[in-house]
Structures are given as structure tokens and as C-alpha cells.
Design a protein around this motif. Structure first.
Motif, PDB file in Angstrom:
ATOM      1  N   UNK A 366       0.824  -1.214   0.000  1.00 48.81           N
ATOM      2  CA  UNK A 366       0.000   0.000   0.000  1.00 48.81           C
ATOM      3  C   UNK A 366       0.856   1.262   0.000  1.00 48.81           C
ATOM      4  N   UNK A 367       1.860   1.298   0.861  1.00 45.35           N
ATOM      5  CA  UNK A 367       2.634   2.533   1.012  1.00 45.35           C
ATOM      6  C   UNK A 367       3.584   2.770  -0.157  1.00 45.35           C
ATOM      7  N   UNK A 368       4.098   1.692  -0.779  1.00 43.78           N
ATOM      8  CA  UNK A 368       4.945   1.917  -1.956  1.00 43.78           C
ATOM      9  C   UNK A 368       4.101   2.365  -3.153  1.00 43.78           C
ATOM     10  N   UNK A 369       2.883   1.843  -3.252  1.00 41.34           N
ATOM     11  CA  UNK A 369       1.994   2.323  -4.326  1.00 41.34           C
ATOM     12  C   UNK A 369       1.714   3.805  -4.138  1.00 41.34           C
ATOM     13  N   UNK A 370       1.492   4.218  -2.904  1.00 42.10           N
ATOM     14  CA  UNK A 370       1.281   5.635  -2.627  1.00 42.10           C
ATOM     15  C   UNK A 370       2.532   6.443  -2.967  1.00 42.10           C
ATOM     16  N   UNK A 371       3.703   5.902  -2.632  1.00 43.00           N
ATOM     17  CA  UNK A 371       4.951   6.610  -2.912  1.00 43.00           C
ATOM     18  C   UNK A 371       5.189   6.751  -4.412  1.00 43.00           C
ATOM     19  N   UNK A 372       4.918   5.700  -5.155  1.00 41.51           N
ATOM     20  CA  UNK A 372       5.088   5.784  -6.604  1.00 41.51           C
ATOM     21  C   UNK A 372       4.178   6.856  -7.193  1.00 41.51           C
ATOM     22  N   UNK A 398      16.676 -16.460   4.570  1.00 41.94           N
ATOM     23  CA  UNK A 398      15.401 -17.034   4.159  1.00 41.94           C
ATOM     24  C   UNK A 398      14.237 -16.171   4.631  1.00 41.94           C
ATOM     25  N   UNK A 399      14.325 -15.668   5.860  1.00 43.56           N
ATOM     26  CA  UNK A 399      13.262 -14.816   6.383  1.00 43.56           C
ATOM     27  C   UNK A 399      13.165 -13.524   5.582  1.00 43.56           C
ATOM     28  N   UNK A 400      14.303 -12.958   5.235  1.00 45.98           N
ATOM     29  CA  UNK A 400      14.307 -11.743   4.403  1.00 45.98           C
ATOM     30  C   UNK A 400      13.560 -11.996   3.103  1.00 45.98           C
ATOM     31  N   UNK A 401      13.860 -13.114   2.452  1.00 45.25           N
ATOM     32  CA  UNK A 401      13.216 -13.425   1.172  1.00 45.25           C
ATOM     33  C   UNK A 401      11.719 -13.653   1.360  1.00 45.25           C
ATOM     34  N   UNK A 402      11.346 -14.323   2.447  1.00 43.90           N
ATOM     35  CA  UNK A 402       9.933 -14.592   2.674  1.00 43.90           C
ATOM     36  C   UNK A 402       9.148 -13.294   2.828  1.00 43.90           C
ATOM     37  N   UNK A 403       9.751 -12.332   3.499  1.00 44.71           N
ATOM     38  CA  UNK A 403       9.063 -11.070   3.751  1.00 44.71           C
ATOM     39  C   UNK A 403       9.050 -10.173   2.512  1.00 44.71           C
ATOM     40  N   UNK A 404      10.183 -10.084   1.801  1.00 45.88           N
ATOM     41  CA  UNK A 404      10.335  -9.046   0.790  1.00 45.88           C
ATOM     42  C   UNK A 404      10.398  -9.542  -0.647  1.00 45.88           C
ATOM     43  N   UNK A 405      10.500 -10.841  -0.830  1.00 46.46           N
ATOM     44  CA  UNK A 405      10.600 -11.343  -2.190  1.00 46.46           C
ATOM     45  C   UNK A 405       9.383 -10.927  -3.013  1.00 46.46           C
ATOM     46  N   UNK A 406       9.639 -10.410  -4.214  1.00 41.00           N
ATOM     47  CA  UNK A 406       8.566 -10.019  -5.112  1.00 41.00           C
ATOM     48  C   UNK A 406       8.101  -8.601  -4.936  1.00 41.00           C
ATOM     49  N   UNK A 407       8.501  -7.941  -3.856  1.00 43.77           N
ATOM     50  CA  UNK A 407       8.151  -6.531  -3.680  1.00 43.77           C
ATOM     51  C   UNK A 407       9.267  -5.716  -4.332  1.00 43.77           C
ATOM     52  N   UNK A 408       9.043  -5.325  -5.560  1.00 44.48           N
ATOM     53  CA  UNK A 408      10.115  -4.706  -6.337  1.00 44.48           C
ATOM     54  C   UNK A 408       9.768  -3.282  -6.746  1.00 44.48           C
ATOM     55  N   UNK A 409       9.024  -2.602  -5.916  1.00 43.89           N
ATOM     56  CA  UNK A 409       8.649  -1.225  -6.230  1.00 43.89           C
ATOM     57  C   UNK A 409       9.886  -0.347  -6.355  1.00 43.89           C
ATOM     58  N   UNK A 410       9.960   0.490  -7.384  1.00 44.26           N
ATOM     59  CA  UNK A 410      11.089   1.413  -7.500  1.00 44.26           C
ATOM     60  C   UNK A 410      11.102   2.478  -6.404  1.00 44.26           C
ATOM     61  N   UNK A 411      10.000   2.588  -5.681  1.00 48.13           N
ATOM     62  CA  UNK A 411       9.929   3.581  -4.605  1.00 48.13           C
ATOM     63  C   UNK A 411      10.380   3.014  -3.266  1.00 48.13           C
TER      64      UNK A 411
END
Length: 1010
Positions: A366-372, A398-411
Motif C-alpha cells: 500500500x505505502x509503496x503504491x502511494x509513494x510511486x 530465508x526470512x528476508x526473502x519470505x518477507x520481501x521477495x517479489x516486492x520490487x517497487x522502485x519507490x
């Protein structure tokens, strides 16, 4: 099968079941503790190198400057002229021209230094580059380098984003707030003088003073090379008038937010004018009471996995960015929140509510969409510190990837500390910075909170360089750093050093300079940076500068060996589902801990790592003292006349005296705690003698340390309360061991008399009948009734007095006669149980159940007395924390005997009232014994009760309750005591239902008279 045989078989089966349950509990406890270690790969920083110290190069007088007239360039030129004016001497004249070739506005700070040594020209494509060139000339002058050092070179910065915290801007240097040294609040209380509780909400005079401090701070860090600032706050600036679901605040209640925005908007505008990006720094969830009420009314709870909840915060950001275009984004932390960060009297607070993968992803989506959409950025910190399902995101790939994998917003920018944990020494490089598809920045801390808040010299240059070089080689998505110039940890529990304002803040300013220089050029000569820092603040004299640089080169070994115990610090330790830091014996932040859990495990790990050579672990402290003494000699040996400021020389000499004194005391304490644990481990008389000698040395040094530094806001004394409590307990261990042996002999004699009296004429002796009844009641409770028939008055009293006195004495010895809380709760529970049983028995003889319960209590007491008899309570807990086999065996037997108390009570009562009612009597008593003490604990407060108990027993770090709270640290819900009390009521109710007589009813049939 005969009745006696059946009972014997049933008793054996019951015993096996109870032992199995005990074994299960022991395994669960061991699993919950989860104490284990693994090898920790250390950073391979280069050894510090002291460069050849040449004489400072006098700058020329700047007779003419030709440059575009902009605020940023004018400010930089003023700084350059000030640097030249501050130089001890000047030579010749020179001119400077600044040319912006393309006239474009951008963040690229590349420039070229052209011209000649007397006619310098800075050429840049952007104003940012031109400004950077001017500031670099000023920095070179202050460092004693030639103003033409980079003539003919193109200068650029490897990392474009270089952020700082807010420093100590608008923090009141009130010595009264620092003097006690016991305020562990993380709230900076910045702008406390500015904010008013009621309209107009802002004190304008205080605001003007704060703005001046902010402007001075910005100019200093811009000159150093930083280009972004993290500014605390968010919800206090937002009205949420356009939030989904309707306005958050009642009519007129949003005026405070508008006043706050009007007050601080000019701060952000000023930062933008000076070329600084501004990111609002906030915890999530961040709340006000009306906001929390609005969210819970709408969603039923603070459901952070619900994207609609985050739409409310996104609307707040939309509102804020529209009103304040100078803001560049928001910086979010989820891993720390709560009372330790809140400001009393201010309705802005935080909650640890973003603790699952789904909630983090919902927030970021939600917040990265707002930032973009708003052309802003979201900086998300991976600092999750063990909280919730995302608790190891900061340190686990592994925990880092589980949380953030696929969230690739340029913002999205992900911010992570460079160490695999908090800002401690001996930690590996944080490998999670080498992964992920997101933009990344690296966090550094100048005023190392865990290393006495920068009060000791601490040159981190080689380590910073290793970290930046390694991480940049592994991850090309790293684009910046975030340096904490001041922040981190409690503000008022250490020295009153406020960046740019009070105290010896220049000492840790070095790390601020090192971080930004390395961010711009990872191959920077860190020794030259240190030398330049020494010239800037202390002296132009080459001999004095060399002495300071040599002292700083020794600063890291003194820290690493003096504040850490190397064999322990080199290991990666896991316990209670967390990863304790490599220090621990100095528990956050200045508390010399005295608890058994930390110190016993620390010893065991050090013992195993050194193959039992504890002296090797002690030697590190002695080497640290030697390094600090050499540093002191280097500083005191300088010519006072060569120092630029006598006060700074006095501060430097004072900090070296302080470090030597502190490290001597810490070395004595290290030897004492390690020899104490060694005695518990080996029962060696030599280890005990060494401990006693170390204790005397520590107490003498501790008294001197407190005499010199207690109440000193520049060099505050360590908090020794927990250590002194630990010494008090340790002093009693030997005596408690002897008392345990005496009590164990008495208990064994009582049991032996009972066994013998059961088969011999000894039963006719005074008291022998009571011992016989207790033994039969404990071992064969179905015979308790017959064993108590015809008992004399003396024997009956002994059935009560012997187990009761032994129980009290055992618990007193187990707590070294120091814990009334433990005695009150345990004995209170037993007393309620006995009284409840007596009430249930009514007119029937109570002596069978008293004999059964008392007999088992004696056996139950004998077990801890045996464990205590070796080296007292200290040895008891040493085995518990460090020997999983002994711990499991002990828990198995202890838990089985504990349950056998109630089984024996019920069996003894069954002969009088039947099995069902006997079970009801016991359950009623157990429920009452659980509910009453639990209710008292709940009324007092679980945290307060646990803190009082822990202070007296010393199992967990004393500082837990003062800093985070034991319940918070161990994730124990506040309502736990009430839940236990309610469970007791349920058990008691079930017991009452079983205990009441059940009347049989007869159906009235045909032909039957009603």
C-alpha cells in the motif's frame, strides 16, 4: 489378583506416567530455552595503519570567488572562508571560480577541480556537484591538506544517498535529566520545549531556537558530505481529514496537527534549500488515541494484515505531501515500539503490531503504491529484532526473502544495519545486505550505544571500510548509507554528549566523518581521515596529531577486549528463540549484570571455546587495560601548548582516565564471574579462592569507580546495582550449601526413621509413629488412614511441623534468604491448598491426607536440597542453565514428585470419601491454591511481581524490567496472571462439582406409589 498387589501395580503405573510427564516437561523446557551456539564468521577488517604525519599545509587567502549566486553555493563559500580563517596560518593567495556547465538541477555531485593552485576552478554539470566541490575544499583545509590536492581530477561519490539522523537538535542539555543515569527511555525529547499541551500548541520562542540549531546542524552535515536527513514524526503532522471511513478527529481536534505542520514545514523547506532530502522517521504502527479508536471501530482491531487499514496511513501521506512538498518520503521501523519510545504527556505513541509476513507485505504494497503515485520513497528498515514471525528478517536470508521477495517497487528502499545484529563488535557482516532485488542502504552508528555511548575512543574506520567494500562487491543495488550521528539507545543513561552542543561529542564525530568519506570513496585512506579529524579539532602539530592517531589505532582492541569476553563474543548464541548479543555481561547499556542465566551460559561457552582455559578469557581484559593505559600515555605525553583548545585536551585526558578506570573494574568483574562459575562447575577449592580474591578486588575498584564517576554527566559511572546483588548472592553460596547438607541429612533421617519404624519396634519411640505415617502416606497413600490411627498429639504436630518447616527452610536456602516474594507466593499457594483440603474434609480426620501430603513434601524437598548441597543456589542454577542432561533429569523427578503430592492426597482421601469425591476435594484445593496467589500477582501487576522476584533471585538480567520489561522481552501477555487465576477457578469449580454428594433419584413407574 489381591487388592494390595493391584494397588502396587497401579502405583507403579502411576509413577511411570508421572515420570513420563516430567520427562516431557523437561524436554519442553530445554526446547524453550533453546541454548545453542554456532561459529560466527568475524569481519576481517584491516589492521589500523598510522600514516606518516606531515606538517599541515597552510591554505592560501581566498582573495576572489566567482560563482553563481545561489543559496547553496553561497553557504558553501561561507564555510570555505571560515575554514581558511580558522587555520592556524595561511600562505599566499588564490582565487576560486565555480562553473556549472549544463545548469541542470540534479543529485549528481560529480565535479572536476581544474585551473592552477592559485586560480582554482570547480567545474560541474549540476549545482549539487559545484556545491560539493566547494565543501571538499573546506574539508581539505580543515584536515591540513593542500587546497589543490585534487587538481586535475574528477571527483565523484560512489553512493548517492548519504543520510543522517537529527543529531541532538532541540534536545535540552539539562544535567538534572542525565545525573541519575537511570532513565532508559529511548525518547530523545527533541522539541519538548517547543510543544505545548494546548492551543496555540507551539512555543514560538523555543521554535526559533530549535530552528537555529537545526540550521547549524544541517550546515555541518552538508559540509561533511551528507545529503539527506531523517526527521522524527508523522502522525502528529496529519489531520486524516480525507482518510477512508471518514475524519479521524472530531471537529476542531485536528488543529494541533495543522499547528505542528505550520511549525515544522519551514525546517523541511530549509533542508531542501540546502540540498538535503527529508524523510519522516516513524514506527509502525504509529498512533494517537483518536486514530487508534477510529481504526479499531472500523476494523475491529489493529489488523495490520488488512490493506484497508494501510489505506488510512496512505491517505495521511497524500495529505502531508500535498501540504509539504519538501518531504521526500517516509522511513519506517516495525521492530521496536512501546513505552520506552513514548513521551509522557504526548498523545503520540507506537505499538508492536506489524509482526507477520502478511502484515509487512500489506503495509509495503500500500505505502509503496502511494509513494510511486506521489513521486516519493518509502525506506523500510529490516530491524525486526526477534518480534513475531518476521523477527529474524534482519539476520536470516530465508526470512528476508519470505518477507520481501517479489516486492520490487522502485519507490522502496530497504535499510539494514551492517552488523548481523545490533551495533556490537564481534558480529559478522550482515549477509542479508548482499541479497534482494530492492534498493538498499547501510546503517552505521557513530556514537556506539553499546560501547559506552562514544565516551571511549572508538575508531571504526577499518571496520566500516571492510563492510562497505565487501557489500558493494556483492550487491550493486546498494545506493547509500544512513549514519546515526547521535541516536540509538537511551538518551539519558549515558554521558550527556549531544552532537555539536555539549560534552566530548568530537570523539565520535570521527565515525560520522569516516562513514561519509567511505560512502563517497570506499578506498579512502581511513588513517588519513583520522589524522584529518585530529588536525581539525585538536592540533596542527605533527607530533600531537601522530600521538592522537596512534591512540585511536589502539582504541578498537581496547573496546573489543575490554567490553567483550572474546571466547563468548566470537560465538553466535541462540536462546529463548532469540539471538543474544555478544556482550551480555554488560547488559544494555551500562548495567553490569549479575544474573545466573547470562553469566553461567557465558562461562560455559567460554570454557568450551578455550578447552577449559578460563585464564585466556580473563587475559583479554588485562590486555585491554594495557592498551588503554598506553593510549592515556600518548595523550598525556603531548605538549599542551600545541593543542588548539585546552578544554578539548582536558576532555581527551579525562576520557582516557575514565576508560582505564572502567576497564580495570570490568577486568576484575570478569575474573570474578568466571572463577565463580568455574567453582560451581568443578567444585575446585582453587577456583573458589580465586573468586574470593577477585571479589575483593572488584569491590574495591567498584567503590572507587562510583566515588569518582557517580553523578558525572560527562563520564558517568556504570550501573553496578545488579552486579552488587549478584555478589551478595554469591557470598552466601557456600553457607547455603552447608545448610542444604544439614537439612538433607535431617530429611533423610526422617524418611529413614519412617521406613525402619514401619517394620520394627522403633515405631514406639516419640515421633517415630509420625515418621512412619509420613512414609506410608507418601509411598503407599492408600495406607495413610490406618497409619494415622491412634497417633499421639506429638506425632500429629510433627506431621505438620516437619514437612512445613522443611518446605520453608528449603525455599529459604534455595533463594539464599533473599526472596520474600518467592516465599510468599510458594508458601501462600501451599497454605491455601492445605486450608482448602482441610475445609473439604470437614468433620472427618484430616491426618491421613496430612500424612500423605507431608510425606511427599519431604521427598520433594530432599531433591532440591541434594542439588543445593554441592555449591549452593549458584551451583543449582549453574547446572540448570548449562547441563541439559542434569536439567532434564531434575525436572523429570521434580515434576513427577510435585504431581504425586496431589495423587497421594486423593488416594489418602479416597478411603474416607470415595474416589470421585476425593478427586473433587483435591481439585478444589488445587484450584484454590492456583487462583488465590495468581489473583494477588495480577492485582500487584505481573511485570512488577516478576521484576521483584527476579531482583531477589537473579535469574534473568536485572535490566530487563528497567528497560523493556520482562513480560515484553519474554512475550508474556499482561493478562497471564488473570488467565491463571481463572484457570484455578475453573479447576476449583470442577472439583466442587465432583465433591458434592450425588443423590440417586428413582423413576416413578406404573404401579409404583409416588
Amino acid at each position: 489378583m489381591r487388592t494390595a498387589t493391584r494397588r502396587g501395580v497401579l502405583a507403579a503405573v502411576t509413577a511411570l506416567v508421572l515420570l513420563a510427564l516430567g520427562l516431557g516437561v523437561g524436554v519442553v523446557v530445554g526446547d524453550a530455552l533453546g541454548i545453542r551456539t554456532e561459529a560466527s564468521e568475524q569481519m576481517e577488517s584491516a589492521a589500523p595503519v598510522v600514516p606518516t604525519i606531515a606538517a599541515a599545509v597552510p591554505p592560501p587567502v581566498l582573495d576572489a570567488v566567482t560563482a553563481p549566486e545561489t543559496l547553496r553555493i553561497d553557504t558553501a563559500v561561507v564555510d570555505l572562508r571560515a575554514a581558511i580563517e580558522e587555520a592556524s596560518e595561511r600562505a599566499g593567495e588564490a582565487s576560486l571560480s565555480v562553473v556549472i556547465r549544463d545548469g541542470i538541477d540534479g543529485d549528481d555531485d560529480t565535479y572536476r577541480l581544474a585551473g592552477t593552485p592559485t586560480a582554482l576552478r570547480i567545474e560541474a554539470a549540476t549545482e549539487t556537484g559545484a556545491v560539493r566541490g566547494v565543501y571538499d575544499l573546506a574539508a581539505g583545509v580543515r584536515a591540513g591538506r593542500s587546497i589543490a590536492e585534487h587538481l586535475g581530477e574528477e571527483v565523484t561519490s560512489r553512493l548517492p544517498l548519504r543520510m543522517v539522523d537529527l543529531g541532538a537538535v532541540a534536545v535540552d542539555p539539562d544535567t538534572a535529566q542525565w545525573k541519575a543515569g537511570t532513565d532508559y527511555s529511548h525518547a530523545s525529547k527533541a522539541f519538548a520545549d517547543v510543544l505545548l499541551p494546548d492551543a496555540p500548541y507551539i512555543d514560538q520562542a523555543a521554535l526559533e531556537a530549535a530552528y537555529a540549531e537545526f540550521d547549524d546542524y544541517l550546515q555541518r552535515v552538508v559540509a561533511d558530505g551528507y545529503n539527506a536527513v531523517a526527521f522524527p514524526g508523522f502522525v502528529e503532522f496529519v489531520t486524516f481529514d480525507d482518510a477512508p471511513g471518514g475524519p479521524v478527529y472530531a471537529e476542531g481536534d485536528h488543529h494541533r496537527a495543522l499547528a505542528m505542520r505550520d511549525a515544522f514545514g519551514p525546517f523541511w523547506d530549509r533542508a531542501q534549500d540546502l540540498g538535503m532530502k527529508v524523510f519522516l522517521r516513524t514506527d509502525m504502527l504509529t498512533l494517537t488515541t483518536p486514530l487508534e479508536n477510529s481504526l479499531t471501530d472500523r476494523f475491529g482491531s489493529l489488523d495490520t494484515a488488512n490493506p484497508q487499514l494501510w489505506d488510512v496511513y496512505a491517505a495521511g501521506l497524500d495529505e502531508l505531501y500535498a501540504a509539504e512538498p519538501a518531504l521526500d518520503g517516509v522511513l519506517i521501523r516495525i521492530g521496536e515500539a512501546g513505552r520506552v519510545y513514548d513521551v509522557d504527556g504526548w498523545d503520540v505513541y507506537s505499538a508492536l503490531a506489524v509482526t507477520t509476513v502478511d502484515s509487512v507485505r500489506a503495509m509495503l504494497d500500500t505505502l509503496t503504491a502511494q509513494a510511486e503515485a506521489s513521486d516519493r520513497n518509502v525506506i523500510f528498515r529490516t530491524w525486526s529484532v526477534g518480534v513475531g514471525a518476521v523477527g529474524d528478517m534482519h539476520t536470516d536470508d530465508a526470512s528476508y526473502e519470505e518477507v520481501l521477495s517479489g516486492i520490487d517497487s522502485p519507490a522502496l528502499i530497504v535499510s539494514t544495519k551492517y552488523t548481523l545484529g545490533d551495533f556490537y563488535s564481534w558480529l559478522p557482516l550482515n549477509a542479508t545486505l548482499e541479497q534482494g532485488e530492492q534498493r538498499r542502504i547501510i546503517e552505521f552508528q557513530s556514537r556506539r550505544e553499546f560501547e559506552n555511548f562514544g565516551a571511549f575512543p572508538n575508531d571504526l574506520g577499518p571496520q566500516y571500510q571492510f563492510a562497505i567494500q565487501q557489500l558493494l562487491a556483492a550487491n550493486d543495488r546498494i545506493e547509500g548509507i544512513w549514519t546515526w550521528t547521535q541516536d540509538g539507545g537511551p538518551w539519558r543513561a549515558g554521558p550527556m554528549t549531544l552532537y555539536g552542543k555539549t560534552g566530548f561529542w568530537q570523539l565520535y564525530e570521527l565515525n560520522t566523518l569516516l562513514a561519509v568519506n567511505l560512502a563517497r570513496d570506499p578506498d579512502t585512506d581511513v588513517g588519513e581521515v583520522t589524522a584529518g579529524w585530529a588536525r581539525q579539532w585538536f592540533s596542527d602539530d605533527p607530533a600531537t596529531v601522530e600521538a592522537i592517531v596512534q591512540a585511536m589505532a589502539r582504541s578498537r582492541p581496547a573496546i573489543e577486549q575490554g567490553l567483550y569476553i572474546q571466547p563468548f563474543a566470537e560465538q553466535r548464541v541462540f536462546a529463548i528463540g532469540l539471538e543474544p548479543p555478544p556482550m551480555m555481561w554488560i547488559f544494555e547499556w551500562d548495567i553490569l549484570t549479575g544474573d545466573s542465566a547470562v553469566l553461567d551460559v557465558l562461562y560455559a561457552i567460554s570454557r568450551d571455546a578455550t578447552d577449559g582455559d578460563i585464564d585466556a578469557a580473563i587475559a583479554g581484559g588485562e590486555q585491554a587495560v594495557a592498551d588503554a593505559e598506553r593510549m592515556r600515555e600518548l595523550i598525556s605525553g603531548t605538549d599542551a601548548a600545541t593543542w588548539r583548545d585546552p578544554e578539548l585536551r582536558e576532555l581527551f585526558a579525562g576520557t582516557m582516565d575514565y576508560e582505564v578506570d572502567s576497564l580495570r573494574m570490568l577486568t576484575a568483574y570478569r575474573a570474578m564471574i568466571l572463577h565463580q562459575a568455574q567453582w560451581h562447575d568443578t567444585l575446585s577449592a582453587d577456583a573458589y579462592a580465586a573468586w574470593a580474591s577477585d571479589r575483593d578486588a572488584f569491590q574495591e575498584l567498584a567503590a572507587g569507580h562510583l566515588e569518582h564517576y557517580a553523578g558525572n554527566v560527562d563520564f558517568p559511572a556504570f550501573n553496578l546495582t545488579a552486579a552488587e546483588l549478584g555478589v551478595e548472592r554469591a557470598d552466601r553460596d557456600a553457607a547455603m550449601a552447608w545448610l542444604a547438607r544439614v537439612l538433607l541429612v535431617l530429611a533423610a533421617a526422617w524418611v529413614l526413621i519412617g521406613i525402619v519404624a514401619a517394620r520394627t519396634r522403633l515405631v514406639r519411640r516419640p515421633g517415630a509413629a509420625a515418621a512412619r505415617a509420613a512414609w506410608l502416606g507418601a509411598s503407599r497413600p492408600w495406607r495413610a488412614r490406618e497409619s494415622t490411627l491412634g497417633l499421639l498429639s506429638l506425632d500429629r504436630w510433627l506431621l505438620l511441623i516437619v514437612p512445613g518447616a522443611l518446605l520453608v527452610a528449603t525455599r529459604a536456602v534455595q533463594t539464599s534468604f533473599l526472596s520474600w516474594t518467592h516465599l510468599a507466593v510458594v508458601l501462600g499457594a501451599w497454605l491455601v491448598f492445605i486450608l482448602a483440603v482441610r475445609l473439604c474434609v470437614g468433620r472427618r480426620s484430616p491426618w491421613p491426607v496430612i500424612a500423605a501430603v507431608g510425606g511427599v513434601v519431604v521427598l520433594r524437598c530432599a531433591l532440591p536440597l541434594f542439588a543445593l548441597s554441592f555449591s549452593g543456589p549458584g551451583g543449582y542454577w549453574f547446572a540448570f542453565w548449562t547441563d541439559p542432561v542434569l536439567r532434564t533429569v531434575y525436572i523429570t523427578i521434580a515434576f513427577a514428585l510435585f504431581l504425586w503430592v496431589f495423587v497421594a492426597a486423593g488416594w489418602a482421601l479416597a478411603a474416607q470419601v470415595g474416589t470421585r469425591r476425593a478427586t473433587g476435594f483435591v481439585l478444589s484445593a488445587v484450584g484454590a491454591g492456583l487462583a488465590v496467589p495468581a489473583s494477588v500477582v495480577a492485582l500487584v501487576g505481573l511485570e512488577a511481581s516478576l521484576s521483584a522476584w527476579n531482583d531477589e533471585i537473579g535469574l534473568l538480567p536485572w535490566g530487563l524490567s528497567r528497560i523493556l520489561g520482562i513480560t515484553v522481552y519474554l512475550d508474556i501477555p499482561d493478562e497471564t496472571a488473570w488467565v491463571v487465576a481463572a484457570l484455578g477457578v475453573v479447576i476449583a469449580t470442577a472439583g466442587v462439582l465432583l465433591a458434592v454428594p450425588w443423590r440417586r433419584t428413582h423413576r416413578v413407574g406404573v404401579g409404583t406409589r409416588a
